[in-house]
Structures are given as structure tokens and as C-alpha cells.
Design an enzyme around this catalytic site. Sequence first.
Site, PDB file in Angstrom:
ATOM      1  N   GLU A 122       1.054  -1.111  -0.053  1.00 61.77           N
ATOM      2  CA  GLU A 122      -0.194  -0.010   0.003  1.00 61.77           C
ATOM      3  C   GLU A 122       0.855   1.307  -0.077  1.00 61.77           C
ATOM      4  O   GLU A 122       1.932   1.225   0.833  1.00 61.77           O
ATOM      5  CB  GLU A 122      -0.849   0.058   1.426  1.00 61.77           C
ATOM      6  N   GLU A 298      -5.289  -2.806  12.879  1.00 60.80           N
ATOM      7  CA  GLU A 298      -5.021  -3.461  11.682  1.00 60.80           C
ATOM      8  C   GLU A 298      -5.991  -4.994  11.776  1.00 60.80           C
ATOM      9  O   GLU A 298      -6.430  -5.107  10.416  1.00 60.80           O
ATOM     10  CB  GLU A 298      -3.403  -4.174  11.767  1.00 60.80           C
TER      11      GLU A 298
HETATM   12  N1  HT7 Z   1      -3.056   0.951   5.626  1.00 58.26           N
HETATM   13  C1  HT7 Z   1      -1.817   1.111   6.284  1.00 58.26           C
HETATM   14  C2  HT7 Z   1      -1.115   2.016   5.404  1.00 58.26           C
HETATM   15  C3  HT7 Z   1       0.342   1.930   5.183  1.00 58.26           C
HETATM   16  C4  HT7 Z   1       1.181   2.671   4.454  1.00 58.26           C
HETATM   17  C5  HT7 Z   1       1.002   3.588   3.535  1.00 58.26           C
HETATM   18  C6  HT7 Z   1       1.917   4.267   2.726  1.00 58.26           C
HETATM   19  C7  HT7 Z   1       3.453   3.769   3.195  1.00 58.26           C
HETATM   20  C8  HT7 Z   1       3.555   2.902   3.767  1.00 58.26           C
HETATM   21  C9  HT7 Z   1       2.494   2.272   4.571  1.00 58.26           C
HETATM   22  N2  HT7 Z   1       2.580   1.362   5.568  1.00 58.26           N
HETATM   23  C10 HT7 Z   1       1.316   1.115   6.019  1.00 58.26           C
HETATM   24  C11 HT7 Z   1      -1.519   1.296   7.783  1.00 58.26           C
HETATM   25  C12 HT7 Z   1      -2.825   1.414   8.179  1.00 58.26           C
HETATM   26  O1  HT7 Z   1      -3.599   2.490   8.178  1.00 58.26           O
HETATM   27  O2  HT7 Z   1      -3.288   0.640   8.927  1.00 58.26           O
HETATM   28 ZN    ZN Z   2      -5.314   1.677   8.741  1.00 64.23          ZN
END
Ligand code: HT7
Ligand code: ZN
Length: 871
Positions: A122, A298
Site C-alpha cells: 500500500e 490492523e
Molecule cells: N493501511 C496502512 C497504510 C500503510 C502505508 C501507507 C503508505 C506507505 C507505507 C505504509 N505502511 C502502511 C496502515 C494503516 O493505516 O493501517
Molecule cells: Zn489503517
Amino acid sequence: PSTVYLKDYRVPEYLVDSTRLHFELQPKATLVKSQLKIRRNPAAGEGLPPLVLDGVELELLSVSIDGKLVPASRYQELPQGLSIPVDAPEFELEIHNRINPEDNTSLEGLYLSNGMYCTQCEAEGFRKITYYPDRPDVMSRFTTTIVAPRQYPVLLSNGNETARGTTEDGRQFVTWEDPFAKPSYLFALVAGDLQQVEDSYTTASGREVKLQIFTEAKNIGKCDHAMRSLKKAMRWDEEVYGREYDLDIFMVVAVDHFNMGAMENKGLNIFNSACVLASPETATDSTFQRIESIVGHEYFHNWSGNRVTCRDWFQLSLKEGFTVFRDAEFSADMNSRAVKRIEDVSMLRTTQFAEDGGPMAHPVRPDSYMEISNFYTLTVYEKGAEVVRMIHTLLGAEGFRKGSDLYFERHDGCAVTCEDFIKAMEDANGVGLTQFRRWYSQAGTPVLDVTDAYDEATGNYALTVKQSCPPTPGQEQKLPFHIPLALGLLGAEGTDLPLDSAGNTQVVLQVTEQEQTFNFTGLQEKPLPSLLRDFSAPVKVRYGYTTEQLLFLMRNDSDAFNRWDASQRLAFMALEQLQSDYRQGKSLYLPEALVAAYRSVLQNRDLDPALIAEMLALPSEQTLAEQSEQIDAEAIIVARKFARGALAKALKDDLLVCYRGLHSDKPYSPDAAEIAARSLKNTCLTYLCVTEDTDALELAQQQFHRASNMTDSAAALGALVNFAEAADTEAALAQFYQRWRQDTQVVELWFGLQSTSARWGTLEKVRELMQHPAFEQKNPNKVRAVIGGFANRNFTQFHRADGSGFEFVAEQVIALDKLNPQIAARLVIPITRWKKYRGELGEKMQGALQAVMDSGKLSADLYEVVSKSLA
Ligand code: HT7
Ligand code: ZN
């Protein structure tokens, strides 16, 4: 870099029914083979346009369609992908490519962390693994085979393990199949020499789920709290939302190199080690609580994010705002609800309000971006959660549950929008939220100006609310928001007055107009309003409270949040006066009423000690800066330091009594009551040390040497670092490091205590720490502890009048951008708000930012933040 607009969204041209991935892991040359069953999307229209796949930093080896090699002359390699001509509506595409995990310092895609392979996909990291339609609305069933040498005994991916064995050349392989279709951003792979802690959970419907937490062997004793938190989260989601876990196995892996806190990959969550590993000796209470909330967050994504995902990245708050709301409620149920709310609102007011008032301000659902990683913001997460909370307030707990049930039922297995979420809430409750939708599309923090009038003759009390919202980039004018304003009215006795014939003592006013008057009838006396109870909307409320009225609310308000808020307003008024006196060269003086109020809070045995600790804390310098029209850093620093010193001196005896009364020899437990006691005890210790009295510093020394848990040890060391003589500070720091040098998380804490020290000389210390053997520029946790601590949590030294703090940050941002653009783009934020500063300091900050811009070619991430902030 180009700008992407929400208005340009089109459905995908092609869908991917299944995705088979085959990895042969090698540090510098991992081979990736991908087989995709592709089909023209009937919703996209006629014809067979070329198939355009995303791909970044990949070495393409071959392309085959339906088993036949496609000659290189037939397809086109693009700067960020691949375009392949298509001549049938359905076909099987096979692509082979190579990647280099060892040199991948961006920590997106597949990379190595301490010799362990892991992924972060992501938002757009999958395109760094192989060519793919890397967008959340393309959902596919994944099968993944990992082949690796024997030094990587643990090979993990999403779903269930379906095969394992040894290849002819002696390597091992494991195959994983995920039965749920998912977008590429939820893909994960891990390979390493890892140990595991195992447990199980029986779901409400009686299914047995295997739970595993994987870490390096040295950390295996630090997984119990995360495991307990996971089981609590699973139970809570069943009880509060009726959501059960859906696979037979749920895995968590801890990695040391990670850009954010954790990632909700389907069935295989990957965590920053700092957000999952804890033991009483090595982690503070706030780390224990953070782990509980992130593990919950999470896990909750399995429904709010994975089963129902986002159509496009503009909808990010659909999953993040909702999931933050869910995790906040989970934490509130597990701990003190009032204190959790105070902590969250404090953070929102300081940091999200600043974002809303700064150059990167954007709506909860942004309408354009250059680089999506820059939009994992406090606005999308925290303000997004406040928006969901307001829906909860408007519909009530039952109505909200009906809405969430309908949302999950309607959209299970789909990629949807914020609009779909609101629609489900409306349809399930038979209500209209048309105006409320503006919270998703308008940026900025609304302000409510409240005035009142009481008519003795009729007993009518009229409350007039005017709303406004300052302009934000690209949005000069705002339409009125729909704001739920929770309030109570206090009588002279300090009790809540009944507000209707049913005797309710709290109402939620529906503020929808630019100006509105609400009448309360039958009142015998002029009441005192307790406004925005529990912070019922992310707004600023202005009401001309007098000191006496605030003292009254601090003592009597039945809403714990507003008792705290009254203490903050009171402190804010005093600090404003001090700033103004300082600017005028007057001598400084702290009102006796404030001292008396703090004393009575400290002596109050009926209040939760954690709430007392929150009420005793003066607003931070950052909060004061956010609330200033124009920031005068020097005046803020002087005023706050003076007030803290004056309080410490005046309350010394009470602080000592309170400190001593809270000392306990019980074995450590991270439960709410004990956390509360430690929190107040350590607040008292810090205040006592502010005076720099020898006996107070002796107390800190004693606590430092005798502490049986990290909360007490770190609090004492923090007090020494800020207030003790240099020699004593150095001795304590050295001793601490010697004891904990093998423990990565404690060393990060040790870095943070030093980089946030308000003492002159910290900048030089920070430069020294960057040469320390434990510092690693490629590790975001170390960067956040040393450089981030200085830039974000050291108001005094970062704002040195000579501008050297800003120059230092600019220099580090430029260097980091070459390694990890996401981290560089976050680290630059403290020097982007130059327009809000008075005089020369603002110019110096602007100069530092300009130096970043002029330093050469910037990553898209950094360019977006810097260019928008200079504009
Ligand atoms: N949904 C996840 C987002 C996330 C992320 C985004 C950009 C770069 C690295 C990353 N690592 C995790 C985290 C969350 O909101 O649960
Ligand atoms: Zn999240």
C-alpha cells in the site's frame, strides 16, 4: 510529477480473475513470474484497448500471452509501466521480471530488513514487484509460491498454506492460496529465519483460528501483549460490530525497517517492530497502549478495508477514518474512555488543526494528488475518524450499527466510495445526510462563535451559534457544515439542568446554518453552557468564558472531557497574557486563581489520576503555536517555561505528597488503574524537577536507579535529561545505554529522549547521535527518533533564533530523499509552515525550504510537499 484528479476516475479497462505469483528469492536478483487470467471489463465499454500495466524499477525479462512469447517489438515499455496490445477479450498473461530487494531503501515493494524479506504494497508498492494493474478496484484471487535457500525457513504469504517441499537444487518452497479476492495493495510476502509465538481463538460461531506472531529469535519474549491485544480485538469486533474473522489463520510479523506503523495485508499483517514488541522492562505504558490500538486497528481492517475496500485512493478515509474510529472505541472500552478521548483530541487539535491551516490542507476525501503517499495524513485518518464519530453521534449507537451492518452486507467483496458508506448509513436509518457530506469535500477547521442571552422575565435562554471556516488552498469560500453540537447547561449549584420535559440534561444541537439561535425555556437562572461535550465535532469553539466560569466548569462539569477542556482554556488564557506581557517587556506573573485551580485538581481524590495528570499538563508549545494567529516562538517558549516553573514552585509540597502517595512496589501491569497512577506520579516528578532543586533531582535519580519498569525508568531519565547537571545527565544516559544497547526499541527511546531535550546544545547532540553506531539512516524508526524527535517534538531547540534548527532539517531531508522519499516528505513538514511565523524566523524557515527545492531533482513525494508549501 503529474497531478491525479478524482474527477478523472474511470473503471478499469481489464479485470484480473486470478493471479499466480512465483518468487525465487535472491538479495540482488529476485526472479518474479506472474500468471494473470485477464478479462475485458464489461463496464468499461466497447473494443479492446491496449492493456496498460503499472511497473516501476523492474527489469523485464519476458511477456507471453496464452503460452506464446510476445516479441519485444509488440509491446511498449513505458517510464512507469508496460503497454501490451490485446486481441481477445480473455487471455492468460505471463510476465517474468527481476527485482533487487537488497538495494530497495524506499521500503515499498519487496525489500530486505535485517536479512529478512518483506513487502509493503500500500498504496502503490506492488508495481515495484511486478507489472500489474496496481489499483484498489482490481480485485483478484492470489496464489503465491516462494522459493528460497534454506537460511529462510519461514516463507509466508496471504491465505492458507497449500503446499511445501524442496526443489531439485535443494531450495525449499511454500505455496499459499488466498480464497478472498483482493487488490494488489493487500498482497504480502515474508521470508526469514524467524521464531513464532502461537495461540488460538475460537470465533463466536465456533471456528478455531490459529494465531501466530513471528519475530527474530531475540524478540520472542516480547509478543505476549500483542497476542492478548489481538484476541481482545477479535472478541470486541464480534460483540460491537458482529464481525468475525474469516480465514483459519491470522499471522503478524515484526520488521525493523518500516515506513509506517503496520499494514493490514490479508491474513498476514506486517508490523513495525516498535508497534508490536513490548515487555514491562523495555516498553512504556504508552507503548503498551499504542500496541493494543494498532493491533486492533490492523485487525479491524479485515472488514473495514479488506472485505470492503476502496475504489480509488481518494477514498482512503473510507477505510482509514472508519478504522481509526473503530480502534479508538476499542481502546476506550479497554481503558479509560475519557483519557483516551482527551489524548486523541489533544493530538487532533495540535497536529491536524495545523495541517488544516497549512499549505497542504485538503479535505477528508482529497480531490487531487501528485503522490498518494503524501495523503496518509492526519486529516484522512484522524479528522476522517471524527467525521465517522459525528455520524455515530447523529444516528446513535443502534442506528450506527444498523448502518454499518448494511454497509458490510451491501459491499462485501467490493471496492467502494465514501459516498457508499454514507448512503448505507442513510438507508439503514431512513435519514438524509446531504449537507453532512460537506465534511468529506471541504477542508479547513470550522469555527463556532457562540454568544448567549438570558431573559429573566420569561426564563428563556438563547444560544446563538455562528459558523465560519477559513479559506484553504483551492477553497476560498465554504458552505455551512452540518455540526452536531453536544451541550449541557449548568446551574449555580454546578449540576446539569434538565433541558426538556423528559429531563434530559444533554442535547445535541444540529448546527446547519451560518447563524442559528437555539432557545431553552423555563430556566430559573442564567445557566453556564458546557459546549461541545466530548468534542462532538472537529471544530474550534469561541465563547467568552471568564476565569471564574472556567474554574466552575473544571470543578463541576459532568462531562470529563469538558472539565479537562476548561483547564486547558484557563491555562491558554494565562499563557496568552504571559506572551503579551513578555512582548511588552512587562514582568511576568501567574494568576493565583490558576495556581489554586491546579492545586485543587492535584488534591482531588475523586478524580481518575490519569485525568488529573491530563488536567495538570499545560498546553504544549505546539498547541499554543497552532492556536496563534501569527506564531511568536520565543514568546511561546518563555511564557510556557515561566508558567511551568511558577506552578512547580507553588505546588511543590502538594506534588511531593501526591508523588509519594502513588509510589507502588506491585509488579508491573499495563491495566488502566496502574497506568493512571504511573502517569500522575511521573507528571508530579517532572514538575518537581522543573525547579532543578537538588532534592527533586535526587528523587529522579532514585526512581531511575530503582525502577522495575520502563515507564518509570524513562520518565526519570527524561527528567534528568531536561533538568539535571550535564555530568549527571551524561552518566545516566551512558548507564542506560550500557544496560539496553542490545534492545532496538529501547535504544530508539534513548535516542528520542535526547533529541527532544529542551536544553541548549541539543542540535549539536543530535548531530553527534547521527554518528552513533546504533544510528542508521536507512531505518525510519531511527530517523524518526533522532531527526523527527528534534523537528517535531522539540519546539524550543528546533526554533533556535539563528535558524540553525531549520537548516539542519533541510539538510537531512535532502539526504534522505535519495534513500526514502516517503520519509523525506514527512520530515520536511515542520519547515513548511513558514507563513505563520512572525518576523525573521519565518524568513529563515522559508529559506531552509527553498534550499530543499534548489538542491536538485527531488522525488515526486518531496516535490509535492515543498512546491505546495512555497507557493
Ligand atoms: N493501511 C496502512 C497504510 C500503510 C502505508 C501507507 C503508505 C506507505 C507505507 C505504509 N505502511 C502502511 C496502515 C494503516 O493505516 O493501517
Ligand atoms: Zn489503517
